[in-house]
Write an enzyme that holds these catalytic residues in place. Structure first.
Site, short mmCIF file in Angstrom:
data_model
loop_
_atom_site.label_atom_id
_atom_site.label_comp_id
_atom_site.label_asym_id
_atom_site.label_seq_id
_atom_site.Cartn_x
_atom_site.Cartn_y
_atom_site.Cartn_z
N CYS B 85 0.83 -1.20 0.00
CA CYS B 85 0.00 0.00 0.00
C CYS B 85 0.87 1.26 0.00
CB CYS B 85 -0.97 -0.05 1.17
SG CYS B 85 -2.32 1.12 1.01
N HIS B 196 -3.64 -5.55 1.03
CA HIS B 196 -2.97 -5.75 2.32
C HIS B 196 -2.91 -7.24 2.68
CE1 HIS B 196 -2.52 -1.62 3.91
NE2 HIS B 196 -3.53 -1.35 3.11
N GLU B 198 -1.25 -8.59 5.02
CA GLU B 198 -1.21 -8.78 6.48
C GLU B 198 -2.62 -8.75 7.07
OE1 GLU B 198 -0.68 -6.03 4.98
OE2 GLU B 198 -1.30 -4.29 6.18
#
Lengths: 81, 223
Positions: B85, B196, B198
């Site tokens: 990002c 993302h 994560e």
């Protein structure tokens, strides 16, 4: 010597400018016949230099503009000692 | 066990989750303030957030921080460097990756789940995926509209798709050319992605499809 540079950074021709599009629409809503609206960035930089042209050129290339998507132009004013 | 630095700039906000995801994937990870050194790390992650409040252009100020010179050296040595990002925006601004991330086509912040098609399994971050695999993870950005002058120099890793892996206009959330969601450098050891991983690294987050990004990276760093 002290100088003042006025720098305009624009999106390259053909790249769409979402912010400009939205502002243009809002002006249309106010009744204006908007054909196109762009939002360039304008910088005023006061700086000391031995070689102002070279420095401003570098400022644009290294940070203020992204050469992938931008063009830039500037004028430099001598403020004296 | 390979050790990764998760770089924190003023305004970074995905650092803790990223550290956890790396640990879950079998690596060691530490948050590193941008004024510290990157000695003794086997890889670097630039996490998401809004470094320097996205002033000038997203990622533009962080990309010129001194620590990025060290990141460039490590990238040159073949160490894995992942930008997520805002991290992707920083990597393009630092010219570690080609192209630029422009404001979304419809100028608003997008926060939603998307499907991605894995286009390249030969990078340091995609070894555990199958080519053409469709995975699901969230995006959260206002400037993710990928653009490049010369696509021949762009190595595409992830593309926005529908759940069947079809890459089309409807599955393109932000106007990126060729639905690009992630790209790597020529060597495949530097990768930038807008989604993302994560936030998709555990079942209770809604998906663990992103964990393989970190597992692949940890495995690669062991070599």
């Amino acid at each position: 010597m002290k100088y003042k540079a006025k720098i305009i950074v624009r999106l390259k021709e053909g790249l769409n400018d979402p912010e400009g599009r939205v502002i243009g629409k809002a002006l249309k809503n106010l009744g204006y016949k908007i054909a196109d609206l762009k939002v360039p960035k304008y910088f005023e930089v006061v700086f000391e230099s031995e070689n102002p042209e070279k420095d401003v050129e570098e400022m644009c290339r290294r940070l203020l503009a992204n050469p992938v998507i931008h063009t830039y132009e500037y004028s430099i004013e001598n403020l004296g000692e | 066990m390979p050790k990764f630095a998760v770089i924190v700039f003023p305004g970074t906000n995905c650092d803790f989750e990223t550290v956890e995801a790396i640990k879950k994937a079998g690596g060691k990870a530490e948050r590193v303030w941008y004024k510290e050194s990157l000695k003794d790390f086997d890889g670097i992650v630039l996490p998401g957030g809004f470094s320097y409040a996205d002033y000038l252009r997203a990622g533009a100020i962080s990309a010129r921080a001194e620590i990025m010179e060290e990141v460039k050296e490590l990238a040159k040595d073949g160490k894995p460097v992942l930008g997520i990002c805002n991290g992707f925006q920083i990597l393009t601004e630092a010219k570690l990756l080609p192209g630029a991330l422009r404001p979304n086509k419809i100028p608003r912040f997008l926060c939603k789940w998307v499907y991605l098609r894995v286009a390249d399994t030969e990078t340091a971050f995609t070894g555990f995926y199958k080519e053409g695999e469709v995975i699901r993870m969230p995006i959260a950005h206002a400037e993710g509209n990928y653009y490049a002058n010369d696509l021949s120099k762009v190595r595409i890793t992830f593309q926005y798709s529908d759940e069947n892996g079809n890459i089309n206009e409807e599955s393109n959330p932000n106007g990126s050319i060729l639905n690009i969601a992630g790209i790597s450098n020529e060597n495949g050891n530097v990768l930038g992605m807008m989604p993302h991983p994560e936030r998709a690294s555990d079942r209770w987050l809604g998906s663990e499809d992103g964990l393989k990004v970190f597992k692949s990276m940890v495995e690669y760093a062991k070599r």
